[in-house]
Design a protein around this motif. Structure first.
Motif, mmCIF file in Angstrom:
data_model
loop_
_atom_site.group_PDB
_atom_site.id
_atom_site.type_symbol
_atom_site.label_atom_id
_atom_site.label_comp_id
_atom_site.label_asym_id
_atom_site.label_seq_id
_atom_site.Cartn_x
_atom_site.Cartn_y
_atom_site.Cartn_z
ATOM 1 N N SER A 169 0.828 -1.198 0.000
ATOM 2 C CA SER A 169 0.000 0.000 0.000
ATOM 3 C C SER A 169 0.866 1.254 0.000
ATOM 4 C CB SER A 169 -0.913 0.002 1.224
ATOM 5 O OG SER A 169 -1.596 1.235 1.332
ATOM 6 N N GLU A 170 0.508 2.191 -0.839
ATOM 7 C CA GLU A 170 1.233 3.463 -0.880
ATOM 8 C C GLU A 170 0.938 4.317 0.347
ATOM 9 O OE1 GLU A 170 0.204 5.293 -4.537
ATOM 10 O OE2 GLU A 170 1.225 3.806 -5.793
ATOM 11 N N GLN A 193 5.894 1.638 2.181
ATOM 12 C CA GLN A 193 5.088 0.981 1.152
ATOM 13 C C GLN A 193 5.167 -0.536 1.275
ATOM 14 O OE1 GLN A 193 5.550 2.369 -2.845
ATOM 15 N NE2 GLN A 193 5.432 4.528 -2.295
#
Length: 473
Positions: free
Chosen positions: A160-161, A166
């Motif tokens: 996930s950014e 990340q």
């Protein structure tokens, strides 16, 4: 859908079916050569620290990222990780075919997990596991499982950014829950999460040749496993299938997923068309057929390390039950033949219908005990599972090495050099070759660590035990 058919076959139809298989198949005698294209790993599929493994897609559906109860083979109710969804496109097409000698091997060839096999022992199941549980498979026949797969690609969980560095990670709430109350975390999240979902079209077929002669069995195997498989219209494989189809001694049953609105095949031409359309069905209406589950312990913010549950007994139970059930079913068929005065079976010393009935009762008692264990242990958090009654397979119920039972069965009279008189005094070498040696060779080809893959001295020991039995009479 699944269909079981025994029918005479026209040569032109077999030519179509075999030509079609060639257009999208990668052939192999062992599943690893095909599975390496579409799967990261097969092996035993049982968890180790930070495990990642393949599981059949649940019949009631599951979301990407959703928790997974690995010991139960069921989805959890919560999504406990931060991630984002990504997708790889493009089709992969593969096919493998292998010889199977018992129902457990048949299920494994269809990628039915040990957890699902254990559930199938104790409960009604659906989908591919239900087909594999109910399809006819006679151990005295020469049985092949063909697994054709068209994979559309994969939807997978990506870092996930929104998360620092990340990464796929536990959400703050569930990380704190895992730290302070791990049993509650497992109840809500399971031990793993769904990290990928695969879709496409899949076809599993069981080809069963009614042949007991050792020389003919070798001929069938050589034809089906010949160089390049020989699946041209005039090839050895198509000729062999044509030969047995004409005499109604070849039975084909299959299970297919993928597609929408496609007709249910009712004859051979329909079967040919089902194979031919498999890539198109996958593209038009792919079916979610498999998921990858990944342990939370592999995540960077998992709080501490804990031992994974030991689930090896599920494999032992699934294989033991499948092999014992195969012998039980063969005894049932032999006794039915004897009741109709069929002289198609040849007994050795101290073998007759009465001894088979005693053996069948012994096997039935063990099957019932194995089924009770499966029912109790299908859900590891069941309150019946305690330190006093753990989910472990007792030694007397472990029948992964099933030869002590199988050598007590008679031999088909149609075998080479076997009299049809109903009794042969010096039959022990044939019993060992038919009931032990050939079965062990197939199991060794599939897995050298299989307890049913015997060393030569172990086979010699079984032979000695039969000879000692004769000498003692």
């Amino acid at each position: 859908m699944w269909l079981s058919t025994a029918y005479p076959t026209h040569q032109t139809s077999w030519s179509l079916i075999l030509t079609t298989l060639l257009t999208f198949s990668i052939f192999a005698c062992h599943p690893s050569s095909a599975d390496e294209v579409t799967e990261p790993s097969e092996g035993t599929g049982f968890p180790s620290n930070g495990f990642t493994r393949m599981v059949e897609y649940p019949i009631d559906g599951v979301r990407l990222g959703q928790g997974w109860h690995d010991d139960q083979g069921e989805k959890a109710q919560a999504v406990c990780i931060d991630f984002q969804s990504e997708m790889d496109d493009g089709q992969e097409q593969s096919m493998n075919m292998e010889v199977v000698t018992d129902r457990s091997e048949m299920m494994q060839s269809m990628n039915v997990t040990a957890e699902m096999q254990v559930k199938a022992i104790a409960y009604e199941v659906s989908g591919k596991a239900s087909y594999a549980k109910n399809v006819e498979m006679k151990s005295e026949n020469m049985n092949f499982v063909a697994h054709a797969l068209v994979n559309n690609g994969v939807i997978f969980a990506a870092p996930s950014e929104q998360v620092e560095n990340q990464a796929i990670a536990l959400t703050p709430y569930f990380r704190n829950l895992a730290s302070r109350n791990y049993p509650e975390f497992e109840r809500q999240c399971g031990e793993a999460f769904v990290s990928a979902i695969y879709s496409g079209a899949e076809l599993n077929a069981v080809l069963s040749f009614a042949e007991q002669s050792n020389s003919e069995r070798e001929s069938i195997e050589a034809s089906m496993k010949g160089s390049g498989w020989g699946f041209e219209a005039e090839g050895a494989a198509s000729q062999k299938m044509e030969q047995y189809s004409k005499s109604s001694e070849l039975r084909i049953s299959y299970y297919q997923t993928g597609g929408q609105g496609n007709p249910i095949p009712t004859d051979q031409q329909g079967f040919v068309e089902a194979i031919n359309r498999l890539p198109q069905l996958a593209a038009e209406a792919g079916y979610n057929y498999r998921i990858m589950v990944q342990s939370y312990r592999s995540l960077p913010n998992f709080p501490g390390q804990r031992d994974e549950p030991d689930n090896i007994f599920r494999e032992q139970l699934a294989v033991s039950y499948g092999r014992l059930l195969t012998i039980h079913d063969e005894i049932t068929e032999i006794l039915q033949d004897l009741d109709t005065n069929d002289e198609g079976w040849v007994f050795g010393p101290d073998m007759n219908g009465d001894s088979l009935r005693v053996l069948q009762d012994e096997i039935k008692t063990k099957l019932r005990a194995q089924r009770a264990l499966a029912r109790r242990c299908a859900f590891s958090d069941d309150e019946e599972v305690t330190e006093q009654a753990p989910c472990e397979l007792p030694a007397d119920l472990n029948t992964m090495n099933d030869y002590n039972y199988s050598i007590l069965l008679p031999l088909p009279a149609s075998m080479n050099d076997i009299s049809d008189s109903g009794y042969v005094e010096h039959i022990n070498p044939e019993i060992i070759d038919y009931r032990v040696r050939r079965v062990s060779e197939f199991r060794c080809e599939d897995d050298l660590d299989d307890p049913g893959c015997l060393m030569n001295h172990e086979i010699d020991k079984l032979f000695t035990s039969l000879n000692e039995k004769v000498s003692a009479e």
